[in-house]
Motif scaffolding. Sequence first.
Motif, short mmCIF file in Angstrom:
data_model
loop_
_atom_site.label_atom_id
_atom_site.label_comp_id
_atom_site.label_asym_id
_atom_site.label_seq_id
_atom_site.Cartn_x
_atom_site.Cartn_y
_atom_site.Cartn_z
N GLN A 186 0.83 -1.15 0.08
CA GLN A 186 0.00 -0.15 -0.16
C GLN A 186 0.90 1.13 -0.05
OE1 GLN A 186 -3.34 -0.29 -0.31
NE2 GLN A 186 -3.01 1.89 -0.91
N ALA A 187 1.94 1.24 0.70
CA ALA A 187 3.08 2.41 0.78
C ALA A 187 3.46 2.64 -0.65
CB ALA A 187 4.12 2.27 1.93
N TRP A 188 3.77 1.55 -1.35
CA TRP A 188 4.27 1.41 -2.64
C TRP A 188 3.26 2.33 -3.60
CZ3 TRP A 188 3.44 -0.30 -7.38
CH2 TRP A 188 4.45 -0.37 -8.43
N LEU A 189 2.16 1.56 -3.53
CA LEU A 189 1.23 2.19 -4.42
C LEU A 189 0.90 3.72 -4.07
CD1 LEU A 189 -1.25 -0.95 -4.14
CD2 LEU A 189 -0.30 -0.03 -6.16
N ASP A 190 0.78 4.10 -2.67
CA ASP A 190 0.48 5.44 -2.31
C ASP A 190 1.73 6.54 -2.80
OD1 ASP A 190 -1.92 4.47 -1.45
OD2 ASP A 190 -1.39 4.72 0.57
N ASN A 191 2.70 5.75 -2.93
CA ASN A 191 4.02 6.89 -2.98
C ASN A 191 4.24 7.10 -4.54
OD1 ASN A 191 6.06 8.29 -2.09
ND2 ASN A 191 7.48 6.84 -1.97
N ALA A 192 3.32 6.99 -5.32
CA ALA A 192 3.51 7.26 -6.98
C ALA A 192 4.38 6.20 -7.30
CB ALA A 192 3.94 8.71 -7.14
N LEU A 220 1.44 -9.12 -2.50
CA LEU A 220 1.12 -9.42 -4.07
C LEU A 220 -0.54 -9.36 -4.09
CD1 LEU A 220 3.43 -12.12 -5.09
CD2 LEU A 220 3.37 -9.51 -5.68
N SER A 221 -1.13 -9.66 -2.71
CA SER A 221 -2.72 -9.74 -2.78
C SER A 221 -3.21 -8.11 -2.82
CB SER A 221 -3.15 -10.33 -1.44
OG SER A 221 -3.05 -11.64 -1.39
N ARG A 222 -2.53 -7.32 -2.14
CA ARG A 222 -2.77 -5.82 -2.24
C ARG A 222 -2.69 -5.29 -3.48
NH1 ARG A 222 -5.98 -3.91 0.60
NH2 ARG A 222 -5.29 -3.33 2.37
N ILE A 223 -1.54 -5.62 -4.23
CA ILE A 223 -1.31 -5.18 -5.66
C ILE A 223 -2.40 -5.74 -6.49
CG2 ILE A 223 0.21 -5.34 -7.49
CD1 ILE A 223 1.45 -3.59 -5.12
N HIS A 224 -2.91 -6.91 -6.38
CA HIS A 224 -3.78 -7.68 -7.06
C HIS A 224 -5.00 -7.12 -6.94
CE1 HIS A 224 -5.82 -11.07 -8.87
NE2 HIS A 224 -6.76 -10.85 -7.89
N GLN A 225 -5.52 -6.56 -5.65
CA GLN A 225 -6.57 -5.86 -5.59
C GLN A 225 -6.50 -4.56 -6.38
OE1 GLN A 225 -6.47 -5.95 -1.26
NE2 GLN A 225 -8.36 -6.82 -1.06
N ARG A 226 -5.68 -3.79 -6.41
CA ARG A 226 -5.49 -2.40 -7.11
C ARG A 226 -5.51 -2.84 -8.65
NH1 ARG A 226 -3.23 2.49 -6.08
NH2 ARG A 226 -4.29 2.12 -4.00
N ILE A 227 -4.88 -3.78 -9.06
CA ILE A 227 -4.91 -4.04 -10.48
C ILE A 227 -6.33 -4.62 -10.83
CG2 ILE A 227 -4.17 -5.57 -12.31
CD1 ILE A 227 -1.11 -5.92 -10.88
N CYS A 228 -6.85 -5.56 -10.34
CA CYS A 228 -8.22 -5.74 -10.57
C CYS A 228 -9.25 -4.81 -10.39
CB CYS A 228 -8.68 -7.21 -9.67
SG CYS A 228 -7.54 -8.47 -10.28
N SER A 229 -9.07 -3.78 -9.51
CA SER A 229 -10.01 -2.63 -9.38
C SER A 229 -10.23 -1.74 -10.29
CB SER A 229 -9.48 -1.86 -8.22
OG SER A 229 -8.65 -1.06 -8.44
N HIS A 230 -9.01 -1.79 -11.34
CA HIS A 230 -9.15 -0.85 -12.62
C HIS A 230 -9.63 -1.78 -13.73
CE1 HIS A 230 -7.16 2.45 -10.63
NE2 HIS A 230 -6.24 1.63 -10.49
N GLN A 231 -9.94 -2.90 -13.42
CA GLN A 231 -10.51 -3.72 -14.52
C GLN A 231 -11.90 -3.72 -14.46
OE1 GLN A 231 -8.57 -7.76 -14.21
NE2 GLN A 231 -6.59 -6.66 -15.17
N GLY A 232 -12.56 -3.23 -13.51
CA GLY A 232 -14.06 -3.05 -13.33
C GLY A 232 -14.82 -4.48 -12.86
N SER A 233 -14.10 -4.91 -11.67
CA SER A 233 -14.73 -6.14 -11.01
C SER A 233 -16.18 -5.88 -10.59
CB SER A 233 -13.62 -6.57 -10.11
OG SER A 233 -14.35 -7.57 -9.24
N ASP A 234 -16.96 -6.78 -11.05
CA ASP A 234 -18.42 -6.76 -10.77
C ASP A 234 -18.54 -7.52 -9.34
OD1 ASP A 234 -19.10 -5.39 -12.74
OD2 ASP A 234 -19.47 -7.07 -14.19
N GLU A 235 -17.48 -8.21 -8.79
CA GLU A 235 -17.69 -9.04 -7.51
C GLU A 235 -17.86 -7.88 -6.52
OE1 GLU A 235 -15.07 -12.34 -6.78
OE2 GLU A 235 -13.97 -11.82 -8.53
N GLN A 236 -18.89 -8.44 -5.50
CA GLN A 236 -19.02 -7.76 -4.34
C GLN A 236 -17.85 -8.04 -3.22
OE1 GLN A 236 -23.10 -8.98 -2.79
NE2 GLN A 236 -23.88 -7.94 -4.42
#
Length: 98
Positions: free
Chosen positions: A38-44, A74-90
């Motif tokens: 998360q820190a890596w993702l938040d730090n540009a 890798l799970s947190r990175i996966h969440q970010r990547i998949c969020s940009h793919q428009g996941s329909d999962e709840q």
Amino acid sequence: MSKGVTTHLQAHDGYPGIEIIWAADCRQAFNQGVKLAQAWLDNAKSGWLWAAMIAERDLLPCAIERRAFEVGFLSRIHQRICSHQGSDEQSRSVPLTL
């Protein structure tokens, strides 16, 4: 050694969380991995992703903790990547035993 210790990755970026059951208590290492990602993702995205992960992972004393760190990271990175793919999962927890 405790058996069946559960770690939780909360839903994030609109992508579901996950519940992982470990043979040993790996919660701290898992959470460290999530926080570093998360820190890596938040730090540009400064620096190389793989270098950040390996440098911190290698500080952990045993293989199962290093694995937990990797899974959290890798799970947190996966969440970010998949969020940009428009996941329909709840948002839900998906059990996984490692």
